[in-house]
Scaffold this motif. Sequence first.
Motif, PDB file in Angstrom:
ATOM      1  N   LEU A 257     -10.256  -5.241  11.487  1.00 31.43           N
ATOM      2  CA  LEU A 257     -11.626  -5.677  11.788  1.00 31.43           C
ATOM      3  C   LEU A 257     -12.038  -6.852  10.905  1.00 31.43           C
ATOM      4  O   LEU A 257     -12.736  -7.769  11.358  1.00 31.43           O
ATOM      5  CB  LEU A 257     -12.597  -4.510  11.600  1.00 31.43           C
ATOM      6  N   MET A 258     -11.597  -6.835   9.652  1.00 28.78           N
ATOM      7  CA  MET A 258     -11.910  -7.945   8.749  1.00 28.78           C
ATOM      8  C   MET A 258     -11.267  -9.243   9.238  1.00 28.78           C
ATOM      9  O   MET A 258     -11.879 -10.319   9.160  1.00 28.78           O
ATOM     10  CB  MET A 258     -11.447  -7.606   7.333  1.00 28.78           C
ATOM     11  N   MET A 259     -10.053  -9.164   9.753  1.00 31.87           N
ATOM     12  CA  MET A 259      -9.403 -10.357  10.292  1.00 31.87           C
ATOM     13  C   MET A 259     -10.153 -10.886  11.512  1.00 31.87           C
ATOM     14  O   MET A 259     -10.293 -12.101  11.684  1.00 31.87           O
ATOM     15  CB  MET A 259      -7.950 -10.062  10.648  1.00 31.87           C
ATOM     16  N   LEU A 260     -10.655  -9.983  12.332  1.00 35.37           N
ATOM     17  CA  LEU A 260     -11.452 -10.404  13.486  1.00 35.37           C
ATOM     18  C   LEU A 260     -12.733 -11.092  13.026  1.00 35.37           C
ATOM     19  O   LEU A 260     -13.174 -12.076  13.628  1.00 35.37           O
ATOM     20  CB  LEU A 260     -11.772  -9.203  14.372  1.00 35.37           C
TER      21      LEU A 260
ATOM     22  N   ALA B 123       0.837  -1.201   0.000  1.00 33.39           N
ATOM     23  CA  ALA B 123       0.000   0.000   0.000  1.00 33.39           C
ATOM     24  C   ALA B 123       0.872   1.251   0.000  1.00 33.39           C
ATOM     25  O   ALA B 123       0.581   2.224  -0.717  1.00 33.39           O
ATOM     26  CB  ALA B 123      -0.935  -0.011   1.206  1.00 33.39           C
ATOM     27  N   ARG B 124       1.941   1.238   0.796  1.00 31.17           N
ATOM     28  CA  ARG B 124       2.850   2.396   0.801  1.00 31.17           C
ATOM     29  C   ARG B 124       3.460   2.631  -0.573  1.00 31.17           C
ATOM     30  O   ARG B 124       3.725   3.771  -0.969  1.00 31.17           O
ATOM     31  CB  ARG B 124       3.965   2.188   1.830  1.00 31.17           C
TER      32      ARG B 124
ATOM     33  N   LEU C 216      -9.146  -4.020  -0.713  1.00 33.29           N
ATOM     34  CA  LEU C 216      -9.209  -2.912   0.235  1.00 33.29           C
ATOM     35  C   LEU C 216      -7.909  -2.126   0.269  1.00 33.29           C
ATOM     36  O   LEU C 216      -7.900  -0.896   0.158  1.00 33.29           O
ATOM     37  CB  LEU C 216      -9.509  -3.449   1.639  1.00 33.29           C
ATOM     38  N   MET C 217      -6.775  -2.840   0.420  1.00 31.92           N
ATOM     39  CA  MET C 217      -5.508  -2.180   0.681  1.00 31.92           C
ATOM     40  C   MET C 217      -4.739  -1.792  -0.578  1.00 31.92           C
ATOM     41  O   MET C 217      -3.909  -0.887  -0.543  1.00 31.92           O
ATOM     42  CB  MET C 217      -4.625  -3.064   1.562  1.00 31.92           C
ATOM     43  N   LEU C 218      -5.019  -2.482  -1.700  1.00 30.03           N
ATOM     44  CA  LEU C 218      -4.220  -2.227  -2.900  1.00 30.03           C
ATOM     45  C   LEU C 218      -5.029  -1.754  -4.097  1.00 30.03           C
ATOM     46  O   LEU C 218      -4.465  -1.190  -5.043  1.00 30.03           O
ATOM     47  CB  LEU C 218      -3.443  -3.493  -3.293  1.00 30.03           C
ATOM     48  N   GLY C 219      -6.315  -2.009  -4.117  1.00 31.18           N
ATOM     49  CA  GLY C 219      -7.093  -1.643  -5.294  1.00 31.18           C
ATOM     50  C   GLY C 219      -6.776  -2.578  -6.444  1.00 31.18           C
ATOM     51  O   GLY C 219      -6.618  -3.776  -6.251  1.00 31.18           O
ATOM     52  N   HIS C 220      -6.645  -2.032  -7.636  1.00 30.36           N
ATOM     53  CA  HIS C 220      -6.433  -2.867  -8.828  1.00 30.36           C
ATOM     54  C   HIS C 220      -5.068  -2.557  -9.450  1.00 30.36           C
ATOM     55  O   HIS C 220      -4.817  -1.442  -9.905  1.00 30.36           O
ATOM     56  CB  HIS C 220      -7.547  -2.606  -9.847  1.00 30.36           C
ATOM     57  N   HIS C 221      -4.218  -3.567  -9.451  1.00 33.26           N
ATOM     58  CA  HIS C 221      -2.897  -3.440 -10.062  1.00 33.26           C
ATOM     59  C   HIS C 221      -2.580  -4.741 -10.771  1.00 33.26           C
ATOM     60  O   HIS C 221      -3.047  -5.810 -10.391  1.00 33.26           O
ATOM     61  CB  HIS C 221      -1.825  -3.134  -9.008  1.00 33.26           C
TER      62      HIS C 221
ATOM     63  N   ARG D 147      -4.255   4.483   1.093  1.00 31.79           N
ATOM     64  CA  ARG D 147      -4.999   3.333   1.605  1.00 31.79           C
ATOM     65  C   ARG D 147      -4.493   2.858   2.972  1.00 31.79           C
ATOM     66  O   ARG D 147      -5.151   2.027   3.623  1.00 31.79           O
ATOM     67  CB  ARG D 147      -4.959   2.175   0.602  1.00 31.79           C
ATOM     68  N   LEU D 148      -3.355   3.377   3.424  1.00 32.75           N
ATOM     69  CA  LEU D 148      -2.872   2.987   4.748  1.00 32.75           C
ATOM     70  C   LEU D 148      -3.859   3.371   5.848  1.00 32.75           C
ATOM     71  O   LEU D 148      -3.882   2.731   6.911  1.00 32.75           O
ATOM     72  CB  LEU D 148      -1.507   3.625   5.017  1.00 32.75           C
ATOM     73  N   VAL D 149      -4.680   4.368   5.595  1.00 30.28           N
ATOM     74  CA  VAL D 149      -5.686   4.750   6.592  1.00 30.28           C
ATOM     75  C   VAL D 149      -6.736   3.657   6.766  1.00 30.28           C
ATOM     76  O   VAL D 149      -7.497   3.668   7.744  1.00 30.28           O
ATOM     77  CB  VAL D 149      -6.382   6.083   6.230  1.00 30.28           C
ATOM     78  N   LEU D 150      -6.766   2.686   5.843  1.00 28.96           N
ATOM     79  CA  LEU D 150      -7.742   1.601   5.900  1.00 28.96           C
ATOM     80  C   LEU D 150      -7.243   0.393   6.691  1.00 28.96           C
ATOM     81  O   LEU D 150      -7.970  -0.595   6.834  1.00 28.96           O
ATOM     82  CB  LEU D 150      -8.112   1.157   4.479  1.00 28.96           C
ATOM     83  N   LEU D 151      -6.018   0.469   7.212  1.00 25.83           N
ATOM     84  CA  LEU D 151      -5.489  -0.667   7.976  1.00 25.83           C
ATOM     85  C   LEU D 151      -6.388  -1.082   9.144  1.00 25.83           C
ATOM     86  O   LEU D 151      -6.562  -2.289   9.394  1.00 25.83           O
ATOM     87  CB  LEU D 151      -4.079  -0.356   8.480  1.00 25.83           C
ATOM     88  N   PRO D 152      -7.002  -0.132   9.891  1.00 26.20           N
ATOM     89  CA  PRO D 152      -7.920  -0.568  10.960  1.00 26.20           C
ATOM     90  C   PRO D 152      -9.104  -1.381  10.429  1.00 26.20           C
ATOM     91  O   PRO D 152      -9.594  -2.279  11.115  1.00 26.20           O
ATOM     92  CB  PRO D 152      -8.376   0.750  11.586  1.00 26.20           C
TER      93      PRO D 152
END
Length: 211
Positions: free
Chosen positions: A42-45, A26-27, A64-69, A33-38
Motif C-alpha cells: 500500500l505504501m508503494m501505491l 525481515a525473515r 516498517l519491515m526491519l525495525g532498528h538494526h 514483520r512479514l505480516v506487514l508486507l501488505p
Amino acid sequence: MKVAIYDLDKTLVRRATFTPFLAFAAREVAPWRLVLLPVWVLMMLGYRAGLYDRTSLKTAGMKLMLGHHSVARLEEVGEEFAERHIAAAGWIEPVIAMVEADRSEGARLIVATAAFEFYAKAFARRLSIGEVIATRWDGEGIPGGNCYGETKRARVAEWLGSDPQEHDLRFVSDSFADAPLLEQARDPVFVTASAAKRARAEAAGWRVIAP
C-alpha cells in the motif's frame, strides 16, 4: 582514464532488489514483520500516487519491515541476500560482457545505484567492482537522499571531482530516471527489451542493448 558506471537493478541483475531485500531481511531479523508486507504494498501505491517521494518511501519501508538494526548487521544480511538474489534472478549477460570488456581495457568500474549501499556492495563484490555509489543508511534515515535521478548525477560528479561530461564516461542504465547522468556520458547505454523504450532512448541519442 575511461570510467564505466553501471546501475544495478535491471541493468546488472535482472530483477529489482529493494522489495525482495525487505522480505528476505525481515525473515532473517524480524520474521513477525512479514505480516506487514501488505502495508508495504500500500505504501508503494501511495508513492506512485504522488503522496511522498522515494526517500520517504524507502525510509518508511526500512522501519516498517526491519525495525532498528545496525548497519553492520544489515551488511551481513545483504551478503546472503545478494547470493540468493543472483541465484534466483541472474545477471544480465550482455551487460556483464560489457563490464568484462571495460575491465580488459583498463576502465575504472563503478556501480552507481539507488539500492542501499549495505547490500549493493555485496553485488559489486561478486563482479570484482570495488567502487560503489549508492543510497546511504545511517540506521534511522537516508543522509543525502535517495541516490536516484539528479541526486545520482551529483553523487557521481562529486566522486569524479568535476562534471561527468568532462570525463571519458560510459554510463549504463535501464531507467529514464537516470537521464541526468545518461545525458552527460560520452557513451550512454540504455538497457531495455521494450520497443517503446528503445525508440525513446534512441531518440535521446543513447545506444540501446537488449537484456
